[in-house]
Enzyme design. Structure first.
Site: not given
Ligand code: IPE
Ligand code: IPE
Ligand code: MG
Length: 247
Positions: A25, A27, A30, A42, A70, A74, A76, A136, A193, A199, A201
């Site tokens: 989590d 990206n 960042w 990403h 996750s 979808w 987003r 692995l 995490r 959490r 998630s």
């Molecule tokens: C969890 O991250 C899913 C992945 C890392 C792929 P999210 O960014 O989607 O989770 P929430 O929305 O903060 O709970």
């Molecule tokens: C994790 O990074 C990647 C995915 C959930 C696909 P995020 O895109 O959730 O990045 P933040 O949480 O918004 O920083």
């Molecule tokens: Mg996130």
């Protein structure tokens, strides 16, 4: 035999988790911190995944499950979903050679068919190409949600019972686990995490029953071998009890 000649007691075995799950989590944050598009976050995240895979193999971890997309992701904006799926397809194409060379066996858990036929085919091809990897076991969770996975297992079991090929009395934890995407795999011992969120998630809900959690204040694109090593040190110092009284 003198006391001095006695063989030394073996050192306590290094406690390396058999299976590590990672909620990758941060990206987006960042990218925002650098004033660049989320897509670049990403992309940098995919590079961090590569570092983490290499470090996990080096550390002797047998199973690594990376949460990459996750069921809820979808929802987003369409542009971000497109960027993520394009990145995933590119990753499948470019990484397979490296995975084979490094002895990494790739499997995808989650609803791969939601990405369309072409992508589902590319996933199956990557799984087949890496099937001999014995160093692995790498699972990538794509369009994965723990609740969806549990509901799908319940649906399959209900179907068997309705057909008459399974009795309700036969449904126990072992049988149920065999209907999940992780059938035959060990449960995660450690779930990491990043990004400071604390959490789950919807990640590996069933399988995480007795997992240890490590939350690290690093955004995923900055993740490297030293972060994994720190999480493994933290894990090694935990006392796991499984609900049982020790001593
Ligand atoms: C969890 O991250 C899913 C992945 C890392 C792929 P999210 O960014 O989607 O989770 P929430 O929305 O903060 O709970
Ligand atoms: C994790 O990074 C990647 C995915 C959930 C696909 P995020 O895109 O959730 O990045 P933040 O949480 O918004 O920083
Ligand atoms: Mg996130």
């Amino acid at each position: 035999m003198s006391a001095a000649a006695k063989p030394l007691a073996p050192a306590a075995p290094a406690r390396v988790p058999a299976h590590v799950g990672v909620i990758m989590d941060g990206n987006g944050r960042w990218a925002a911190a650098r004033g660049v598009p989320r897509a670049l976050g990403h992309k940098a995240g995919a590079e961090a995944a590569r570092r983490c895979i290499e470090a996990a193999a080096e550390a002797g971890i047998g199973w690594l499950t990376l949460f990459a997309f996750s069921s809820e992701n979808w929802q987003r904006p369409a542009e971000e979903v497109q960027d993520l799926t394009a990145l995933m397809r590119a990753y499948l194409k470019t990484e397979v050679g490296r995975l084979v060379k490094d002895g990494v066996r790739l499997r995808v858990i989650g609803e791969r068919e939601r990405f369309g036929e072409d992508t589902a085919r590319a996933i199956a091809a990557a799984e087949a190409a890496t099937a001999a990897g014995a160093r692995l076991n790498l699972n990538i969770a794509l369009s994965y949600g723990g609740r969806a996975e549990i509901a799908a297992a319940a649906r399959q079991i209900a179907r068997r019972v309705a057909e008459g090929s399974l009795l309700p009395e036969e449904v126990d934890e072992r049988l149920f686990g065999g209907f999940l995407g992780t059938a035959g795999m060990p449960d995660p011992d450690l779930i990491i995490r990043t990004s400071g969120e604390k959490r789950i998630s919807n990640f590996l809900l069933w399988q995480a029953a007795y997992a240890e959690f490590v939350f690290q204040d690093v955004l995923w694109p900055d993740y490297g071998a030293a972060h994994l090593a720190a999480a493994l040190d933290d894990f090694a110092a935990r006392e796991r009890r499984y609900g049982v009284r020790l001593g």
